[in-house]
Enzyme design. Structure first.
Site, PDB file in Angstrom:
ATOM      1  N   GLY A   1      -3.383 -10.116  13.683  1.00 48.25           N
ATOM      2  CA  GLY A   1      -2.171 -10.133  12.855  1.00 48.25           C
ATOM      3  C   GLY A   1      -1.211 -11.181  13.387  1.00 48.25           C
ATOM      4  O   GLY A   1       0.002 -10.972  13.475  1.00 48.25           O
TER       5      GLY A   1
ATOM      6  N   GLY B   1       2.246 -12.979  11.290  1.00 46.37           N
ATOM      7  CA  GLY B   1       3.445 -12.270  10.849  1.00 46.37           C
ATOM      8  C   GLY B   1       4.676 -12.697  11.624  1.00 46.37           C
ATOM      9  O   GLY B   1       4.658 -13.676  12.374  1.00 46.37           O
ATOM     10  N   GLN B   2       5.737 -11.912  11.433  1.00 45.31           N
ATOM     11  CA  GLN B   2       7.027 -12.260  12.033  1.00 45.31           C
ATOM     12  C   GLN B   2       6.956 -12.276  13.556  1.00 45.31           C
ATOM     13  O   GLN B   2       7.448 -13.198  14.193  1.00 45.31           O
ATOM     14  CB  GLN B   2       8.086 -11.234  11.568  1.00 45.31           C
ATOM     15  CG  GLN B   2       9.497 -11.644  11.883  1.00 45.31           C
ATOM     16  CD  GLN B   2      10.476 -10.471  11.808  1.00 45.31           C
ATOM     17  OE1 GLN B   2      10.087  -9.313  11.680  1.00 45.31           O
ATOM     18  NE2 GLN B   2      11.764 -10.782  11.885  1.00 45.31           N
TER      19      GLN B   2
ATOM     20  N   ASP C   1      -5.967 -13.476  11.618  1.00 42.75           N
ATOM     21  CA  ASP C   1      -5.230 -12.795  10.542  1.00 42.75           C
ATOM     22  C   ASP C   1      -6.134 -12.762   9.321  1.00 42.75           C
ATOM     23  O   ASP C   1      -7.208 -13.375   9.328  1.00 42.75           O
ATOM     24  CB  ASP C   1      -3.906 -13.519  10.243  1.00 42.75           C
ATOM     25  CG  ASP C   1      -2.825 -12.527   9.788  1.00 42.75           C
ATOM     26  OD1 ASP C   1      -3.100 -11.722   8.877  1.00 42.75           O
ATOM     27  OD2 ASP C   1      -1.718 -12.549  10.353  1.00 42.75           O
ATOM     28  N   ILE C   2      -5.683 -12.075   8.265  1.00 39.02           N
ATOM     29  CA  ILE C   2      -6.559 -11.984   7.091  1.00 39.02           C
ATOM     30  C   ILE C   2      -6.639 -13.301   6.326  1.00 39.02           C
ATOM     31  O   ILE C   2      -7.535 -13.499   5.534  1.00 39.02           O
ATOM     32  CB  ILE C   2      -6.167 -10.837   6.122  1.00 39.02           C
ATOM     33  CG1 ILE C   2      -4.659 -10.814   5.885  1.00 39.02           C
ATOM     34  CG2 ILE C   2      -6.670  -9.510   6.625  1.00 39.02           C
ATOM     35  CD1 ILE C   2      -4.252  -9.868   4.779  1.00 39.02           C
ATOM     36  N   ARG C   3      -5.657 -14.186   6.541  1.00 29.85           N
ATOM     37  CA  ARG C   3      -5.810 -15.537   6.004  1.00 29.85           C
ATOM     38  C   ARG C   3      -5.209 -16.541   6.964  1.00 29.85           C
ATOM     39  O   ARG C   3      -4.381 -16.192   7.799  1.00 29.85           O
ATOM     40  CB  ARG C   3      -5.219 -15.673   4.601  1.00 29.85           C
ATOM     41  CG  ARG C   3      -3.754 -15.377   4.457  1.00 29.85           C
ATOM     42  CD  ARG C   3      -3.359 -15.353   2.996  1.00 29.85           C
ATOM     43  NE  ARG C   3      -3.771 -14.116   2.335  1.00 29.85           N
ATOM     44  CZ  ARG C   3      -3.048 -12.991   2.340  1.00 29.85           C
ATOM     45  NH1 ARG C   3      -1.898 -12.958   2.971  1.00 29.85           N
ATOM     46  NH2 ARG C   3      -3.474 -11.897   1.738  1.00 29.85           N
TER      47      ARG C   3
ATOM     48  N   ASP D   1     -10.192  -9.286   9.178  1.00 34.82           N
ATOM     49  CA  ASP D   1      -9.557  -8.077   8.662  1.00 34.82           C
ATOM     50  C   ASP D   1      -9.811  -6.991   9.697  1.00 34.82           C
ATOM     51  O   ASP D   1     -10.967  -6.745  10.064  1.00 34.82           O
ATOM     52  CB  ASP D   1     -10.214  -7.727   7.311  1.00 34.82           C
ATOM     53  CG  ASP D   1      -9.667  -6.452   6.704  1.00 34.82           C
ATOM     54  OD1 ASP D   1      -8.915  -5.723   7.389  1.00 34.82           O
ATOM     55  OD2 ASP D   1     -10.005  -6.190   5.536  1.00 34.82           O
TER      56      ASP D   1
ATOM     57  N   TYR E   1       4.712   4.838   7.427  1.00 37.97           N
ATOM     58  CA  TYR E   1       4.753   3.917   8.566  1.00 37.97           C
ATOM     59  C   TYR E   1       5.117   4.663   9.849  1.00 37.97           C
ATOM     60  O   TYR E   1       4.447   4.528  10.886  1.00 37.97           O
ATOM     61  CB  TYR E   1       5.787   2.830   8.257  1.00 37.97           C
ATOM     62  CG  TYR E   1       5.998   1.805   9.333  1.00 37.97           C
ATOM     63  CD1 TYR E   1       4.995   0.916   9.707  1.00 37.97           C
ATOM     64  CD2 TYR E   1       7.238   1.694   9.974  1.00 37.97           C
ATOM     65  CE1 TYR E   1       5.208  -0.040  10.675  1.00 37.97           C
ATOM     66  CE2 TYR E   1       7.459   0.728  10.940  1.00 37.97           C
ATOM     67  CZ  TYR E   1       6.442  -0.136  11.293  1.00 37.97           C
ATOM     68  OH  TYR E   1       6.659  -1.081  12.258  1.00 37.97           O
TER      69      TYR E   1
ATOM     70  N   LYS F   1       2.896   5.299  13.218  1.00 35.94           N
ATOM     71  CA  LYS F   1       3.344   4.815  14.532  1.00 35.94           C
ATOM     72  C   LYS F   1       3.422   5.976  15.527  1.00 35.94           C
ATOM     73  O   LYS F   1       3.031   5.838  16.681  1.00 35.94           O
ATOM     74  CB  LYS F   1       4.689   4.092  14.417  1.00 35.94           C
ATOM     75  CG  LYS F   1       4.599   2.732  13.736  1.00 35.94           C
ATOM     76  CD  LYS F   1       3.759   1.745  14.545  1.00 35.94           C
ATOM     77  CE  LYS F   1       3.640   0.382  13.886  1.00 35.94           C
ATOM     78  NZ  LYS F   1       2.716  -0.536  14.599  1.00 35.94           N
TER      79      LYS F   1
HETATM   80  N1  SER Z   1      11.320  -3.420  11.157  1.00 36.48           N
HETATM   81  C1  SER Z   1      10.439  -2.356  10.798  1.00 36.48           C
HETATM   82  C2  SER Z   1      10.615  -1.980   9.384  1.00 36.48           C
HETATM   83  O1  SER Z   1      11.704  -2.131   8.900  1.00 36.48           O
HETATM   84  C3  SER Z   1      10.691  -1.163  11.666  1.00 36.48           C
HETATM   85  O2  SER Z   1       9.838  -1.216  12.753  1.00 36.48           O
HETATM   86  O3  SER Z   1       9.707  -1.502   8.781  1.00 36.48           O
END
Ligand code: SER
Length: 321
Positions: A10, A13-14, A36-38, A54, A144, A148
């Site tokens: 991954g 990402g950010q 990453d996936i792309r 993936d 989410y 986690k």
């Molecule tokens: N920044 C994340 C979100 O907003 C929280 O871990 O989903």
């Protein structure tokens, strides 16, 4: 010193984008495998090893681990809070099955160390909202947050039962200028800078007085590398550590931005992400991370705002700001 090879899952990402850069600086570009996936087209991703992978594809994970024999893995692939609410089944599958596949592959291929990020989303409506301690009631009510929280339990379990050296921190909302945020509830705190510089105004999807814990990306990367490079015996918590930078509301952030862009205007139109934000803490206590492995943030709110604007302003120079 034995040679380290790092795999980032991954990576685009950010967090991954900035972590890839820091790990390349630390270990050399050739020793950091991004995946990453792309694969994005920008030059940065062509400079070092890259695998399109993936995390739900166990055969591909095995192939990549066999090929590179990584000593460290940073597993960042996940659906964030807002996206997972839109697709709860995929949220569970990607965030949980993906984690199990990485755990098992790490054990099979003798990976020395695994980093996996948790989040302030592990807390819920009955968690103390102010200075939320490491150990308290945790009743996450988002997909989410549930993944986690479950992931944290399994990090501790795999460490204790199988000796897998997993390390984790609970990221607050993360703010950075190098990569876009995507799918999170705290993303407004990144978008607001781009919109302020581009258009001088921003419509916020959270209410003006919604306080959330946040961290500037250089500090998030520092925390990630610090915990991953700490002596194993210093990492006493094997679920995930609270870490904290600062807290603010959209209104107080807008006031800080106005000091740099006086005409900036903010309006509010709360959407379903408000409910998610309301279930999370307003501020975090992180004494264990400070005590156990020396965590300390460098940036406060003012320093973060100044640095974001300094780095983003040249991109929007044509706006005359
Ligand atoms: N920044 C994340 C979100 O907003 C929280 O871990 O989903």
């Amino acid at each position: 010193m034995s040679k380290e090879t790092v795999l980032i899952i991954g990576s685009c990402g950010q967090v991954g984008t900035e972590l890839t850069e820091s790990l390349r600086n630390l270990y050399g570009t050739a020793n950091v495998v991004a995946s990453d996936i792309r694969k994005p087209e920008s030059a940065f991703w062509q400079e070092g090893p890259f695998e399109i992978m993936d995390v739900l594809d166990t055969a591909k994970i095995a192939e990549v681990l066999k090929k590179y024999q990584p000593t460290q893995i940073y597993h960042l692939a996940a659906l964030l809070s807002a996206t997972a609410e839109k697709n709860p089944k995929l949220g569970w599958r990607l965030n949980m099955d993906g984690l199990f596949y990485v755990f098992d592959a790490a054990l099979e291929f003798g990976v020395k160390r695994l980093f996996w990020p948790s989040s302030i989303a592990v807390f819920g409506p009955n968690t103390p909202k102010l200075n939320t301690p490491q150990h308290c009631i945790m009743d996450p009510n988002t997909v989410y947050g549930i993944t986690k929280q479950t992931g944290e339990r399994y990090c501790e379990y795999y460490q204790k039962r199988y000796g897998l050296d997993v390390r984790s921190i609970r990221y607050p909302g993360l703010i950075g200028y190098k990569a876009d945020a995507g799918g999170g509830t705290t993303d407004y705190a990144v978008e607001i800078f781009h919109e302020a510089l581009k258009h001088g105004k921003y419509e916020c999807f959270l209410k003006d007085n919604t306080s959330l814990p946040m961290l500037y990306m250089p500090d998030a990367i520092k925390a990630t590398l610090d915990i991953t490079h700490a002596a194993a015996e210093d990492v006493k918590i094997r679920s995930s550590y609270n870490i904290s930078g600062f807290s603010f509301t959209p209104e107080s952030l807008a006031e800080k931005i106005k000091k740099h862009i006086p005409n900036f205007e903010i309006t509010y139109r709360p959407d379903p992400r408000q409910v998610i934000a309301d279930s999370w803490p307003q501020s975090i206590e992180d004494i264990e991370a400070r005590k156990d492995w020396g965590w300390k943030n460098d940036y406060d709110l003012d320093a973060m705002v100044a640095d974001m604007i300094k780095n983003l302003a040249p991109r929007y120079k044509s706006q005359g700001i």
